[in-house]
Design a protein around this motif. Structure first.
Motif, PDB file in Angstrom:
ATOM      1  N   CYS A 462       0.362  -1.366  -1.216  1.00 37.37           N
ATOM      2  CA  CYS A 462       0.841  -0.012  -1.471  1.00 37.37           C
ATOM      3  C   CYS A 462      -0.360   0.926  -1.562  1.00 37.37           C
ATOM      4  CB  CYS A 462       1.623   0.025  -2.778  1.00 37.37           C
ATOM      5  SG  CYS A 462       2.139   1.687  -3.219  1.00 37.37           S
ATOM      6  N   ASN A 464      -0.507   3.516  -3.292  1.00 35.13           N
ATOM      7  CA  ASN A 464      -0.569   4.098  -4.635  1.00 35.13           C
ATOM      8  C   ASN A 464      -0.786   3.080  -5.744  1.00 35.13           C
ATOM      9  OD1 ASN A 464       0.323   6.468  -3.295  1.00 35.13           O
ATOM     10  ND2 ASN A 464       2.451   5.807  -3.594  1.00 35.13           N
ATOM     11  N   CYS A 465      -0.485   1.824  -5.458  1.00 34.70           N
ATOM     12  CA  CYS A 465      -0.504   0.805  -6.508  1.00 34.70           C
ATOM     13  C   CYS A 465      -1.275  -0.424  -6.022  1.00 34.70           C
ATOM     14  CB  CYS A 465       0.914   0.352  -6.873  1.00 34.70           C
ATOM     15  SG  CYS A 465       2.071   1.688  -7.132  1.00 34.70           S
ATOM     16  N   CYS A 480       7.366  -0.669  -1.925  1.00 35.37           N
ATOM     17  CA  CYS A 480       6.636  -0.985  -3.155  1.00 35.37           C
ATOM     18  C   CYS A 480       7.650  -1.058  -4.288  1.00 35.37           C
ATOM     19  CB  CYS A 480       5.602   0.087  -3.453  1.00 35.37           C
ATOM     20  SG  CYS A 480       4.862  -0.113  -5.076  1.00 35.37           S
ATOM     21  N   THR A 482       6.927  -1.112  -7.354  1.00 35.08           N
ATOM     22  CA  THR A 482       6.407  -0.451  -8.533  1.00 35.08           C
ATOM     23  C   THR A 482       6.665   1.050  -8.490  1.00 35.08           C
ATOM     24  OG1 THR A 482       4.736  -2.129  -8.863  1.00 35.08           O
ATOM     25  CG2 THR A 482       4.318   0.002  -9.874  1.00 35.08           C
ATOM     26  N   CYS A 483       6.340   1.697  -7.344  1.00 35.45           N
ATOM     27  CA  CYS A 483       6.465   3.157  -7.299  1.00 35.45           C
ATOM     28  C   CYS A 483       7.536   3.640  -6.326  1.00 35.45           C
ATOM     29  CB  CYS A 483       5.134   3.810  -6.947  1.00 35.45           C
ATOM     30  SG  CYS A 483       4.687   3.597  -5.208  1.00 35.45           S
ATOM     31  N   HIS A 485       7.317   3.594  -3.025  1.00 32.91           N
ATOM     32  CA  HIS A 485       6.769   3.952  -1.723  1.00 32.91           C
ATOM     33  C   HIS A 485       7.401   3.076  -0.634  1.00 32.91           C
ATOM     34  CE1 HIS A 485       3.711   4.554   1.435  1.00 32.91           C
ATOM     35  NE2 HIS A 485       3.811   3.255   1.597  1.00 32.91           N
TER      36      HIS A 485
HETATM   37 ZN    ZN Z   1       3.389   1.629  -5.182  1.00 31.59          ZN
END
Ligand code: ZN
Ligand code: ADP
Length: 749
Positions: A462, A464-465, A480, A482-483, A485
């Motif tokens: 990702c 971002n993560c 993703c 987590t976020c 994406h």
């Molecule tokens: Zn992410």
């Protein structure tokens, strides 16, 4: 008279206000008020009423909101303790004890207009044809909501008012309570005759209730209330014990709170409680609190509790703050569940709050579980809690047979890792022939866990993560978890120097399990249940409903299907990749895996047929798997506590986790180093303190924020958390760096 008020705007302190004479008598501890603050008016809650103030020129309270104060002084005390222990501002703590729906000025009772028949004195006035039709309906109903009347008669409000003008009816405002369960038809149930184990457990709980009741009456209320840990296997009949202890509490004129994890707060569960107390000498309303209520429903449930009409409250985490008074009993079912911990400030643990509240208010606390948390069992061992055991199923059914399959040797045989072992395939086949049902469990959604290039080693991550992206085949996307994406799934290696078309998907998720099943059993009805397939909140109920009615042969899902579900026709449970959670960087990885396997296994064979559980694992000899296979909780506890002892982890100590976040990694790291130095200076000489870090968090980057952690461990957490709160408040941080404090965290990522 002066009132001390906590304001809803975050200021971390209380302010004094004069109580104007016309409002005296309406202001007490817990009253909601509107007060002037600078040029505005803001909402607040009275936390104390005093005679004198150290301040001069006090301004006056502008308005009192609502007729009855919503927090009792006892609940207010609880909020104060939460603020202190969990290191948050008093107003943040207050917000969680008073849900928004009850705090807001706008939310009130729902009123509706009702048409009521009047006694006619003298002659019946002359009516038009339309009026006569309308009159006939009203005469039949005697009292009918205006809206309903208009619909039935196909008329307008004006025509109805004509009848009112003639003195035949009256249209009036009536409070109508919102009841989220009004469409359910609940039949009353009687107590069951308890078996020996249940009788012993109930006698201990009732004995503790009686003791407190006696002490209360003789004013010798020293208030040493008992806390019990009810360790009972799935199906041992814990709920029946709860129901009978609740009845005993009601007989003493007291109320009770029952906490259950949000996910098991199904209509079935609620119905069991409502049904028992719907009639008879223990009749009472049962209030239900959970996150899917509308804010109006929540308002009404709360007031029913506060007014003492609902003496039993059943709800998820935040129901622990319900204003039940006097409180006699608190039950925390599935006490080991991590969802009792709130993941945002205030980061309280509802089970721990329950135990604290029980002590303060002289209420008996019962924690129930088939797989108690290490913390609670440890508290039994050191004499803080009393242990009640129910090791056999109430219905005398056998525990399911658990087979562990070594997937390493399966992989060798098949020259590659298969989704299903031969044993599991064969077992599913048998169930389909016998028209019995199967549940397959895998705690990872999506198709595969990562995208890898076999040539250059590229792994899709990702942007971002710091996590790899999951491949979702139906959507042809990389996502993703987590976020959120997402990007289209590539057909060649995205590495520009490579561009190899042989990209590979490693690991597996529920989507791939489903696909493999469809190929294997084309005639079977297969459904998948995870957060990708459940788009609306009704979907959960719909799929479970179909499954219960036997419309589905095989149900595949994530941990959503692991808990508290009862399906008599399920005779096979398959656990795919049971050791998935064992490699998490968390000292509770083993405990979580043991709990999950035990809970999932409990889903098999609740009916007349013995159940079978097939566990597929790559590390089949791990203690978490082996003890779960043998249904041996105590064995697991004994070896696990040794490991916790060696490393000084909870429950031998308590943890405070400080997580620093920011977009600039250097700034975050620098702030974390600085904080570590400050902590060392301030806490020098603390006998059992261990400070670890700062180090990059296991989830080193999330949603573009870098994350660093410092972990502190000590036995004396109440003392430490006070100091931490003080220090962190006084500390200046760079603009874009924030610190989150988590006391007794359950998640270390
Ligand atoms: Zn992410
Ligand atoms: P637990 O909460 O421990 O998982 P439950 O309370 O759901 O267990 O009980 C499992 C089943 O056993 C339920 O169908 C329940 O009605 C039944 N049961 C519980 N106690 C008794 C009893 N004393 N006699 C007969 N059946 C019982």
């Amino acid at each position: 008279m002066i009132a001390r008020v906590t304001l809803e705007i975050a200021l971390r302190r209380e302010f004094d206000y004069l109580v104007p004479s016309e409002l005296e008598g309406q202001v007490e501890v817990g009253t909601r008020v509107k007060v002037p603050f600078g040029p505005r008016q803001v909402m607040g809650v009275v936390t104390a009423v005093v005679d004198e103030s150290p301040h001069t020129n006090l301004r006056a309270i502008a308005k009192v909101i609502g007729r009855q104060s919503l927090v009792t002084p006892k609940v207010l005390q609880l909020a104060r303790w939460i603020g202190e222990y969990y290191c948050c501002a008093p107003e943040t703590a207050l917000k969680s004890v008073l849900p928004e729906a009850v705090r807001k000025e706008q939310e009130g009772w729902r009123e509706r207009l009702v048409v009521r028949l009047l006694q006619i004195h003298g002659e019946m006035p002359k009516l038009t044809k339309r009026q006569q039709d309308l009159w006939n309906i009203i005469e039949e109903w005697r009292e009918i909501p205006l809206q309903k009347l208009i619909e039935l008669a196909g008329t307008t409000g004006d025509t109805v008012r004509r009848l009112e003008d003639k003195g035949l009816i009256v249209i009036e405002n009536q409070i109508s309570e919102r009841d989220p369960y009004e469409h359910e038809n609940i039949l009353p149930t009687e107590k069951l005759v308890l078996n020996v184990e249940q009788t012993t457990a109930l006698a201990a709980i009732n004995g503790a209730l009686d003791k407190l009741n006696e002490e209360g009456r003789t004013k010798n209320a020293e208030g040493k209330a008992d806390t019990f840990l009810l360790h009972g296997v799935t199906g041992s009949g814990k709920t029946e014990v709860y129901l009978q202890a609740l009845a005993h509490t009601l007989e003493q004129g007291k109320g009770a709170i029952v906490l259950v994890p949000e996910i098991s707060l199904t209509p079935q569960t609620v119905e069991r409680f409502k049904a028992r107390f719907s009639s008879g000498k223990c009749q009472t309303l049962v209030a239900v609190l959970h996150s899917h209520l509308s804010s109006g429903e929540r308002h009404d449930e709360w007031h029913k509790i506060r007014q003492g009409r609902a003496r039993i409250v059943i709800g998820a985490r935040s129901a622990i703050f319900a204003p039940v008074e006097p409180l006699g009993l608190i039950i925390v079912d599935e006490e080991h569940e991590y969802s009792y911990k709130q993941e945002e400030s205030p980061r309280y643990h509802a089970r721990d709050v329950a135990v604290y509240r029980g002590q303060k208010e002289g209420a008996v606390v019962v924690l129930g579980s088939a797989t108690p948390s290490m913390e609670s069992y440890y508290n039994v061992k050191r004499g803080k809690y009393q242990l009640l055991e129910m090791p056999t199923r109430a219905d005398d059914k056998q525990m399911p047979v658990v087979r562990v399959i070594d997937m390493r040797s399966e992989a060798k045989k098949e020259k590659g890792i298969p989704v299903f072992s031969n044993r599991l395939k064969e077992a599913m086949h048998q169930r389909l022939e016998k028209k019995e049902q199967t549940i397959l469990f895998l705690n990872r959604r999506g198709y595969s866990s990562s995208l890898q290039c076999p040539k250059c080693g590229y792994v899709a991550e990702c942007p971002n993560c710091s996590v790899s992206l999951t491949y979702h085949r139906r959507a042809q996307e990389l996502r993703c978890h987590t976020c959120g994406h997402f990007a289209p799934a590539p057909v060649r290696c995205p590495n520009n120097e490579c561009r190899d078309p042989a990209i590979r998907y490693a690991g597996l998720g529920t989507e791939r399990v489903e696909e493999t099943l469809v190929k294997l059993f084309p005639k079977a009805v297969i459904r998948r249940m995870d957060s990708d397939t459940l788009k609306r909140k009704e979907d959960y109920r719909t799929i479970l409903g179909e499954f219960r009615r036997g419309k589905i042969d095989i149900l595949v899902g994530t941990q959503m299907i692991a808990k508290g579900l009862h399906f008599p026709n399920v005779t096979l449970v398959g656990i795919i990749h049971a050791d998935l959670g064992l490699h998490m960087p968390d000292f509770r990885a083993g405990e979580r895996t043991f709990q999950l396997l035990t809970q999932v296994s409990g889903r098999a064979g609740r009916g007349d047929v013995e159940g079978e559980v097939v566990v597929q694992a790559f590390t089949p000899f791990h203690p978490a798997i082996q003890y779960a296979r043998r249904h041996d909780y105590v064995g697991f506890y004994e070896q696990e506590i040794e490991f916790r002892e060696q490393l000084k982890y909870p429950p031998l100590t308590r943890v405070a986790l400080l997580t620093m976040k920011g977009r600039n990694e250097d700034k975050v790291k620098f702030s974390a180093d600085h904080l570590r130095n400050e902590l060392e200076k301030r806490l020098k000489g603390w006998p059992d303190l261990v400070i670890a870090g700062p180090a990059a968090a296991p989830l080193a980057r999330a949603e573009t924020f870098y994350r660093y952690q410092i972990m502190l461990r000590t036995r004396a957490m109440s003392k430490l958390s006070k100091i931490l709160a003080e220090m962190l408040m006084a500390q200046e941080w760079p603009d874009d760096v924030t610190v989150a404090t988590d006391i007794d965290p359950v998640d270390l990522i």
